[in-house]
Design an enzyme around this catalytic site. Sequence first.
Site, mmCIF file in Angstrom:
data_model
loop_
_atom_site.group_PDB
_atom_site.id
_atom_site.type_symbol
_atom_site.label_atom_id
_atom_site.label_comp_id
_atom_site.label_asym_id
_atom_site.label_seq_id
_atom_site.Cartn_x
_atom_site.Cartn_y
_atom_site.Cartn_z
ATOM 1 N N LYS A 14 67.691 34.654 -48.944
ATOM 2 C CA LYS A 14 66.800 35.177 -50.080
ATOM 3 C C LYS A 14 65.467 34.878 -49.717
ATOM 4 O O LYS A 14 64.560 35.770 -49.832
ATOM 5 C CB LYS A 14 67.405 34.370 -51.267
ATOM 6 C CG LYS A 14 68.790 34.654 -51.923
ATOM 7 C CD LYS A 14 69.032 34.090 -53.340
ATOM 8 C CE LYS A 14 68.706 32.434 -53.413
ATOM 9 N NZ LYS A 14 69.874 31.759 -52.563
ATOM 10 N N ARG A 128 69.173 24.888 -40.449
ATOM 11 C CA ARG A 128 67.805 24.937 -41.187
ATOM 12 C C ARG A 128 67.399 23.624 -41.078
ATOM 13 O O ARG A 128 66.310 23.069 -41.275
ATOM 14 C CB ARG A 128 67.950 25.800 -42.526
ATOM 15 C CG ARG A 128 66.691 25.931 -43.192
ATOM 16 C CD ARG A 128 66.640 26.990 -44.361
ATOM 17 N NE ARG A 128 67.269 26.255 -45.613
ATOM 18 C CZ ARG A 128 67.487 26.777 -46.771
ATOM 19 N NH1 ARG A 128 67.123 28.177 -46.827
ATOM 20 N NH2 ARG A 128 67.723 26.049 -47.667
ATOM 21 N N ARG A 134 63.891 19.681 -45.541
ATOM 22 C CA ARG A 134 64.612 19.451 -46.818
ATOM 23 C C ARG A 134 65.727 18.705 -46.859
ATOM 24 O O ARG A 134 66.517 18.676 -46.018
ATOM 25 C CB ARG A 134 64.927 20.832 -47.347
ATOM 26 C CG ARG A 134 64.075 21.906 -47.790
ATOM 27 C CD ARG A 134 64.334 23.315 -48.059
ATOM 28 N NE ARG A 134 65.268 23.353 -49.271
ATOM 29 C CZ ARG A 134 65.816 24.328 -49.822
ATOM 30 N NH1 ARG A 134 65.279 25.368 -49.423
ATOM 31 N NH2 ARG A 134 66.536 24.207 -50.637
ATOM 32 N N ARG A 146 75.782 22.476 -53.510
ATOM 33 C CA ARG A 146 74.865 23.529 -53.851
ATOM 34 C C ARG A 146 75.620 24.887 -53.823
ATOM 35 O O ARG A 146 75.659 25.747 -54.751
ATOM 36 C CB ARG A 146 73.639 23.622 -52.944
ATOM 37 C CG ARG A 146 72.656 22.564 -53.048
ATOM 38 C CD ARG A 146 71.688 22.410 -51.837
ATOM 39 N NE ARG A 146 71.107 23.463 -51.586
ATOM 40 C CZ ARG A 146 70.406 23.689 -50.530
ATOM 41 N NH1 ARG A 146 70.717 22.918 -49.205
ATOM 42 N NH2 ARG A 146 69.875 24.706 -50.133
HETATM 43 P P1 AMP Z 1 66.337 26.814 -53.552
HETATM 44 O O1 AMP Z 1 65.105 26.645 -52.819
HETATM 45 O O2 AMP Z 1 66.533 28.080 -54.150
HETATM 46 O O3 AMP Z 1 67.549 26.843 -52.519
HETATM 47 O O4 AMP Z 1 66.247 25.813 -54.455
HETATM 48 C C1 AMP Z 1 66.346 24.340 -54.252
HETATM 49 C C2 AMP Z 1 66.966 23.641 -55.201
HETATM 50 O O5 AMP Z 1 65.977 23.711 -56.312
HETATM 51 C C3 AMP Z 1 68.074 23.869 -56.170
HETATM 52 O O6 AMP Z 1 69.266 23.313 -55.460
HETATM 53 C C4 AMP Z 1 67.974 23.329 -57.418
HETATM 54 O O7 AMP Z 1 68.354 22.167 -57.351
HETATM 55 C C5 AMP Z 1 66.686 23.747 -57.740
HETATM 56 N N1 AMP Z 1 66.250 24.986 -58.153
HETATM 57 C C6 AMP Z 1 65.743 25.965 -57.699
HETATM 58 N N2 AMP Z 1 65.599 27.263 -58.598
HETATM 59 C C7 AMP Z 1 66.295 26.826 -59.645
HETATM 60 C C8 AMP Z 1 66.762 27.309 -60.810
HETATM 61 N N3 AMP Z 1 66.456 28.575 -61.170
HETATM 62 N N4 AMP Z 1 67.320 26.483 -61.754
HETATM 63 C C9 AMP Z 1 67.739 25.440 -61.845
HETATM 64 N N5 AMP Z 1 67.307 24.565 -60.465
HETATM 65 C C10 AMP Z 1 66.827 25.375 -59.604
#
Ligand code: AMP
Length: 191
Positions: A14, A128, A134, A146
């Site tokens: 994404k 990654r 991260r 996740r």
């Molecule tokens: P991402 O970078 O999209 O993989 O997000 C990393 C982490 O941020 C996720 O595993 C969640 O802990 C938190 N996070 C990101 N977007 C959301 C969302 N829309 N709702 C809740 N937690 C989020």
Amino acid sequence: MTNIILFGPPGAGKGTQAERIRDNYNFLHISTGDVFRYNIKNETELGQRAKSFIDRGELVPDDVTIKMLAGEIEKADDKNGIIFDGFPRTKAQADALDDLLNEQNEKIDALVSLNVDDEILIGRLKERGKTSGRKDDADENVIKNRIQVYYTETEIVKDHYKQQGKLHQVDGVGSVQDITKRLNNVIDQLI
Ligand code: AMP
């Protein structure tokens, strides 16, 4: 404006693809994960509230996430649209997003789902993790959590937009360029 949700499990691509869409179409790119990480790095109050959830691979509570998102949408003024990356992740977030856009006479035009098998996701995220810095990419248990959270809490968002006839499915396996082409084919029909 054309407003698109780029959807899919962690590791679906994404972030990579949303940046390319942002540049190709002059969209505002909103990545809730990026906004959280920025706030954690800068030790803001929001960052402190979000950190423990993110480190465990769980979702940050809806009220915190929705409030933050409302602030980000306001930055879309001179753009052709918004590409949402990592939001909405729950039905409550999807409802809140529809309401927020509706207040501005806007709407979601499409949810584009990037489809990738779990084994490939795990492999990509572990890879990654070697360079992303991260914490949530560095631990295989957190990676698996996740992906699990995606299936139990997030996948339902697809149905919300499917019922509105807005679901598009794209194969998320292949080269970055090939996947961009597939996404562009969908987006070109929407603008
Ligand atoms: P991402 O970078 O999209 O993989 O997000 C990393 C982490 O941020 C996720 O595993 C969640 O802990 C938190 N996070 C990101 N977007 C959301 C969302 N829309 N709702 C809740 N937690 C989020």
